[in-house]
Design a protein around this motif. Structure first.
Motif, PDB file in Angstrom:
ATOM      1  N   TRP A 105       1.282  -1.290  -0.274  1.00 15.30           N
ATOM      2  CA  TRP A 105      -0.536   0.149  -0.044  1.00 15.30           C
ATOM      3  C   TRP A 105       0.420   1.615   0.316  1.00 15.30           C
ATOM      4  CZ3 TRP A 105      -4.431   2.331  -0.710  1.00 15.30           C
ATOM      5  CH2 TRP A 105      -4.629   3.198  -0.398  1.00 15.30           C
ATOM      6  N   ARG A 106       2.260   1.466   0.791  1.00 20.58           N
ATOM      7  CA  ARG A 106       2.681   2.618   0.788  1.00 20.58           C
ATOM      8  C   ARG A 106       3.800   2.595  -0.622  1.00 20.58           C
ATOM      9  NH1 ARG A 106       2.151   6.583   3.716  1.00 20.58           N
ATOM     10  NH2 ARG A 106       4.779   6.879   3.689  1.00 20.58           N
ATOM     11  N   HIS A 107       3.575   1.672  -1.599  1.00 19.72           N
ATOM     12  CA  HIS A 107       4.161   1.676  -2.909  1.00 19.72           C
ATOM     13  C   HIS A 107       3.384   2.082  -4.053  1.00 19.72           C
ATOM     14  CE1 HIS A 107       7.512  -0.527  -0.911  1.00 19.72           C
ATOM     15  NE2 HIS A 107       8.119   0.140  -1.637  1.00 19.72           N
ATOM     16  N   ARG A 108       1.843   2.456  -3.291  1.00 17.29           N
ATOM     17  CA  ARG A 108       1.020   2.629  -4.440  1.00 17.29           C
ATOM     18  C   ARG A 108       1.173   3.877  -5.093  1.00 17.29           C
ATOM     19  NH1 ARG A 108      -0.819   5.161   0.235  1.00 17.29           N
ATOM     20  NH2 ARG A 108      -1.445   6.757   0.139  1.00 17.29           N
ATOM     21  N   SER A 109       1.967   4.816  -4.626  1.00 18.30           N
ATOM     22  CA  SER A 109       2.555   5.925  -6.193  1.00 18.30           C
ATOM     23  C   SER A 109       3.735   5.215  -6.963  1.00 18.30           C
ATOM     24  CB  SER A 109       2.687   7.038  -5.577  1.00 18.30           C
ATOM     25  OG  SER A 109       4.074   6.992  -4.791  1.00 18.30           O
ATOM     26  N   ASN A 110       4.596   4.761  -6.166  1.00 19.93           N
ATOM     27  CA  ASN A 110       5.791   4.319  -6.815  1.00 19.93           C
ATOM     28  C   ASN A 110       5.479   2.921  -7.933  1.00 19.93           C
ATOM     29  OD1 ASN A 110       6.814   4.219  -3.488  1.00 19.93           O
ATOM     30  ND2 ASN A 110       8.266   4.725  -5.288  1.00 19.93           N
ATOM     31  N   MET A 111       4.290   2.163  -8.031  1.00 17.82           N
ATOM     32  CA  MET A 111       3.395   1.311  -8.270  1.00 17.82           C
ATOM     33  C   MET A 111       3.089   2.080  -9.895  1.00 17.82           C
ATOM     34  SD  MET A 111       1.480  -1.367  -6.397  1.00 17.82           S
ATOM     35  CE  MET A 111       0.579  -0.689  -5.913  1.00 17.82           C
ATOM     36  N   LEU A 112       2.202   3.454  -9.414  1.00 18.64           N
ATOM     37  CA  LEU A 112       1.687   4.333 -10.980  1.00 18.64           C
ATOM     38  C   LEU A 112       2.333   4.726 -11.629  1.00 18.64           C
ATOM     39  CD1 LEU A 112      -0.514   5.340 -12.181  1.00 18.64           C
ATOM     40  CD2 LEU A 112      -0.200   6.940 -10.547  1.00 18.64           C
ATOM     41  N   ALA A 113       3.625   4.983 -10.985  1.00 20.28           N
ATOM     42  CA  ALA A 113       5.427   5.460 -11.363  1.00 20.28           C
ATOM     43  C   ALA A 113       5.860   4.833 -12.302  1.00 20.28           C
ATOM     44  CB  ALA A 113       5.921   6.341 -10.755  1.00 20.28           C
ATOM     45  N   LEU A 114       5.680   3.595 -11.695  1.00 21.88           N
ATOM     46  CA  LEU A 114       6.417   2.235 -12.950  1.00 21.88           C
ATOM     47  C   LEU A 114       5.764   1.776 -14.030  1.00 21.88           C
ATOM     48  CD1 LEU A 114       7.697  -0.019  -9.421  1.00 21.88           C
ATOM     49  CD2 LEU A 114       9.181   0.438 -11.580  1.00 21.88           C
ATOM     50  N   TRP A 115       4.398   2.398 -13.913  1.00 22.07           N
ATOM     51  CA  TRP A 115       3.146   1.561 -15.025  1.00 22.07           C
ATOM     52  C   TRP A 115       3.531   2.694 -15.960  1.00 22.07           C
ATOM     53  CZ3 TRP A 115       0.202  -1.836 -16.764  1.00 22.07           C
ATOM     54  CH2 TRP A 115      -0.337  -2.101 -17.595  1.00 22.07           C
ATOM     55  N   ARG A 116       4.418   4.290 -15.701  1.00 20.53           N
ATOM     56  CA  ARG A 116       4.360   5.301 -16.390  1.00 20.53           C
ATOM     57  C   ARG A 116       5.155   5.559 -17.305  1.00 20.53           C
ATOM     58  NH1 ARG A 116       0.709   9.903 -13.430  1.00 20.53           N
ATOM     59  NH2 ARG A 116      -1.260   9.230 -13.556  1.00 20.53           N
ATOM     60  N   GLY A 117       6.595   4.746 -16.417  1.00 23.52           N
ATOM     61  CA  GLY A 117       7.978   4.576 -16.857  1.00 23.52           C
ATOM     62  C   GLY A 117       8.934   5.837 -16.295  1.00 23.52           C
ATOM     63  N   ASN A 118       8.080   6.311 -15.488  1.00 25.20           N
ATOM     64  CA  ASN A 118       9.066   7.393 -14.767  1.00 25.20           C
ATOM     65  C   ASN A 118       9.630   7.647 -13.390  1.00 25.20           C
ATOM     66  OD1 ASN A 118       6.464   7.581 -13.445  1.00 25.20           O
ATOM     67  ND2 ASN A 118       5.590   9.868 -14.300  1.00 25.20           N
ATOM     68  N   GLU A 119       9.487   6.521 -12.665  1.00 19.85           N
ATOM     69  CA  GLU A 119       9.557   5.994 -11.286  1.00 19.85           C
ATOM     70  C   GLU A 119      11.330   6.458 -11.580  1.00 19.85           C
ATOM     71  OE1 GLU A 119       8.829   5.908  -9.097  1.00 19.85           O
ATOM     72  OE2 GLU A 119       9.646   3.917  -8.052  1.00 19.85           O
ATOM     73  N   HIS A 120      11.714   6.895 -10.287  1.00 21.00           N
ATOM     74  CA  HIS A 120      12.740   6.996  -9.882  1.00 21.00           C
ATOM     75  C   HIS A 120      14.040   5.894  -9.801  1.00 21.00           C
ATOM     76  CE1 HIS A 120      12.613  11.468  -8.861  1.00 21.00           C
ATOM     77  NE2 HIS A 120      10.898  10.722  -8.060  1.00 21.00           N
ATOM     78  N   LYS A 121      14.458   5.989 -10.489  1.00 17.24           N
ATOM     79  CA  LYS A 121      15.896   4.252 -10.341  1.00 17.24           C
ATOM     80  C   LYS A 121      17.265   4.525  -9.528  1.00 17.24           C
ATOM     81  CE  LYS A 121      16.069   2.566 -14.939  1.00 17.24           C
ATOM     82  NZ  LYS A 121      16.616   2.011 -16.146  1.00 17.24           N
ATOM     83  N   ILE A 122      17.452   3.752  -8.683  1.00 14.73           N
ATOM     84  CA  ILE A 122      19.019   3.753  -8.091  1.00 14.73           C
ATOM     85  C   ILE A 122      20.093   4.550  -8.134  1.00 14.73           C
ATOM     86  CG2 ILE A 122      20.215   2.732  -6.308  1.00 14.73           C
ATOM     87  CD1 ILE A 122      18.309   0.232  -6.395  1.00 14.73           C
TER      88      ILE A 122
END
Length: 208
Positions: free
Chosen positions: A178-195
């Protein structure tokens, strides 16, 4: 002490312990400011790595993990037959990290705290999840994806091995997802922060 009072004391203490803001404390110590105002905005070790570099990130990771360790050890010491209480202590400490009372209930994702707790409850499972996390993080360079896959794996491993902590630790895994829900959306959109690591000039620009 009455068992109900003991349980309330354990859960209250674990929540307060989990609420301690390791990332903010470490970034302040190294003069890098508030991690919630930089990078991804998440007060966790991965964002500290982006902002301040490896040493502060490792310190943050260890402190976050120790919150989980101490929470479960407290439950084990205070309650002899504590199989369920151990899982509840882990869940409460992780909840405190995610929703800290000290910072308007806006905290981190809870992964390091959860793994710290799991090290005490199920060391082999903790090692397995840590390996899964590292493999995904190295290959994909997404900490969020590594955390999500690890969180999904936890209830499966617990269920297969008929763990007595299956219910509270499954809720813990769901909390992390649940705490990663915004990250899941970002991963889906391809704009998630990388390490990523900070530039050398940024990493060594802290105040003396």
């Amino acid at each position: 002490m009455d068992i109900n009072l003991t349980l309330l004391f354990i859960l209250g203490t674990c929540y307060i312990l989990g609420s301690l803001p390791s990332a903010i404390i470490i970034c302040s110590f190294f003069s890098f400011g508030d991690p919630r105002q930089q990078g991804s905005g998440n007060p966790g070790a991965t964002n500290v790595l982006r902002i301040a570099g490896p040493l502060p990130a490792v310190a943050t990771l260890l402190l976050d993990g120790m919150k989980g360790v101490l929470a479960v050890v407290l439950a084990a010491v205070l309650v002899d037959d504590s199989s369920t209480f151990l899982g509840m202590a882990a869940l409460t400490a992780t909840f405190g990290h995610a929703y800290p009372i000290f910072f308007q209930f806006k905290g981190g994702k809870g992964v390091a705290t959860a793994i710290g707790a799991l090290i005490v409850i199920h060391p082999l499972y903790a090692a397995l999840l840590a390996i899964i996390w590292l493999i995904i993080a190295i290959l994909a360079r997404y900490a969020s994806l590594a955390s999500l896959i690890s969180a999904i794996s936890l209830p499966i491993v617990l269920f297969i091995n008929n763990s007595p902590q299956w219910v509270p630790l499954t809720v813990l895994a769901l909390l992390i997802i649940w705490r990663h829900r915004s990250n899941m959306l970002a991963l889906w959109r391809g704009n998630e922060h990388k390490i990523t690591l900070p530039s050398p000039s940024r990493e060594f620009s802290s105040k003396p």
